[in-house]
Design an enzyme around this catalytic site. Structure first.
Site, mmCIF file in Angstrom:
data_model
loop_
_atom_site.group_PDB
_atom_site.id
_atom_site.type_symbol
_atom_site.label_atom_id
_atom_site.label_comp_id
_atom_site.label_asym_id
_atom_site.label_seq_id
_atom_site.Cartn_x
_atom_site.Cartn_y
_atom_site.Cartn_z
ATOM 1 N N CYS A 1 4.815 1.315 -4.187
ATOM 2 C CA CYS A 1 3.709 1.562 -5.083
ATOM 3 C C CYS A 1 2.708 1.096 -4.746
ATOM 4 C CB CYS A 1 4.473 1.640 -6.614
ATOM 5 S SG CYS A 1 5.904 1.829 -7.168
ATOM 6 N N ASN B 1 -0.166 -0.273 -6.652
ATOM 7 C CA ASN B 1 -0.635 -1.714 -7.328
ATOM 8 C C ASN B 1 -2.294 -2.151 -7.462
ATOM 9 O OD1 ASN B 1 2.311 -4.320 -6.507
ATOM 10 N ND2 ASN B 1 2.424 -2.229 -7.200
ATOM 11 N N HIS C 1 0.239 2.150 -11.086
ATOM 12 C CA HIS C 1 0.275 1.430 -11.892
ATOM 13 C C HIS C 1 -0.500 -0.785 -11.790
ATOM 14 C CE1 HIS C 1 3.521 -1.698 -10.288
ATOM 15 N NE2 HIS C 1 4.601 -0.217 -9.237
#
Length: 391
Positions: free
Chosen positions: A339, A341, A321
């Site tokens: 996550c 990035n 994301h």
């Protein structure tokens, strides 16, 4: 033993009385109604045609997938009907007139009635009547099938059949499942739980093929008195071959098309110093695409954090994301909570290119693949995956 009471009626020669004829049943029994004349009696000879049926008259708990078959010996059918619930069962009489066979499944918990007529080789008509009842399951279990019709998905997309209740007879289920493609593919079914069975190929799907799946579960005994509620099918397409590869120490997310690298985006991955925050090793798929997503993790003190262009690849909590707020570290350090990035423009570019089902391959981490994700199919080696099939 099932008792069969089947009555034939024969119209005798002009002036003679109407008498009932004997019926030969599947279980070998013969019935001659009270008061009927015998073969040498005053009523004259019996009609020679004999009609038999399967299921037998008065049969109970008949499987709904078992074809209904009527047969006549020493004659030919002139009419065959099987009705239930006010509807006639579809079926066909053979060209020789000797057999009638149903061509559709029966309904659960219904009574079906025979009404057949035949003319014997002696020219005399006979009638066949009676009824039987079908199985009434203790439970009817619904199943869902993914991907849905007409979707285009990535080359790692598994086929998933999920049941509303646990299944006891896995072999029976697998016999009811079929996968057909327009290019030969080696694959296998694997049970991820008592209520989910997935199909994946040995290697990623070939690109640009069509996949047809049939789960013919209606009438299938699932065990414990449960039966399949309905058949489910799907037809979908595998899109172009796109693979995402992240080696976490490199701080780069590389995108490959047809085996060649087409993009490389600087990224920040899970914090290296804390294993629980590492982006876990493994092969995943893009599970969903969300233009905006809200992130919460009370353990690490953040809630209601909005990020754009989010592609989920694990139910463990990992996404690819946008995180423009982390721009100073993207391409330089790993400091996320797991996550991947990306800068906003790169995240949007990747989001637009991604398909649900695209593989995401993570290496270089200290954290093993989480096996509590809904889609963990590719984190089993092929031999282990095959062992997850019905025994």
């Amino acid at each position: 033993m099932i008792e069969r009471r089947t009555v034939f009626k024969a119209a005798l020669a002009a002036g003679a009385a109407l008498v009932a004829a004997a019926c030969s049943s599947e279980n070998g029994g013969n019935a001659l109604p009270t008061g009927a004349a015998g073969a040498d009696g005053e009523g004259g000879a019996q009609p020679v045609a004999k009609v038999t049926a399967e299921p037998a008259v008065n049969a109970k708990d008949v499987p709904v997938l078992k074809p209904v078959v009527l047969k006549v010996a020493d004659g030919k059918f002139t009419e065959c009907k099987v009705t239930g619930g006010g509807k006639e069962v579809k079926g066909d009489t053979a060209p020789d007139g000797l057999t009638w066979t149903s061509s559709e499944p029966l309904g659960y918990g219904k009574t079906y009635t025979y009404a057949a007529k035949a003319t014997g080789n002696d020219g005399k008509p006979v009638e066949f009547t009676g009824s039987f009842t079908t199985i009434n399951p203790a439970k009817q279990v619904r199943a869902t099938l993914n991907p849905a019709d007409n979707q285009t998905v990535g080359v790692a997309m598994p086929i998933s059949v999920k049941f509303a209740s646990p299944v006891k007879d896995r072999k029976a289920v697998e016999k009811a499942l079929s996968v057909k493609t327009d290019k030969e593919v080696e694959g296998a079914w694997g049970w991820l739980s008592d209520s989910q069975v997935d199909y994946r190929p040995k290697e990623y799907w070939p690109q640009n093929i069509t996949v047809n799946v049939e789960a013919k579960l209606y009438g299938v005994e699932l065990g414990g008195g449960a039966y399949g509620k309905a058949d489910v099918t799907t037809k979908f397409k595998i899109g172009r071959n796109q693979v995402v590869k992240v080696n976490t120490p490199d701080h780069q997310m590389r995108v490959f098309r047809g085996g060649s690298q087409v993009k490389s985006y600087p990224c920040a991955n899970g914090l290296d110093a804390e294993v629980d925050r590492n982006t876990p090793n493994g092969t995943y798929i893009v599970m969903s695409k969300e233009p905006t997503a809200v992130f919460d993790n009370a353990r690490y003190g953040y809630t209601n954090i909005n990020k754009k262009w989010a592609c989920r690849f694990s139910n463990h909590g990992e996404y690819i994301h946008e995180n423009q707020d982390n721009a100073a570290h993207i391409g330089r350090d790993n400091n996320s909570h797991g996550c991947v990035n990306l800068l906003e423009a790169d995240a949007k570019d990747f989001f637009d290119s991604a398909l649900v089902g695209d593989p995401v391959e993570i290496t270089g981490s200290k954290l093993s693949p989480p096996m509590n994700s809904d889609v963990k199919d590719w984190n089993y080696d092929w031999k282990t995956w095959q062992s997850l099939g019905a025994k």
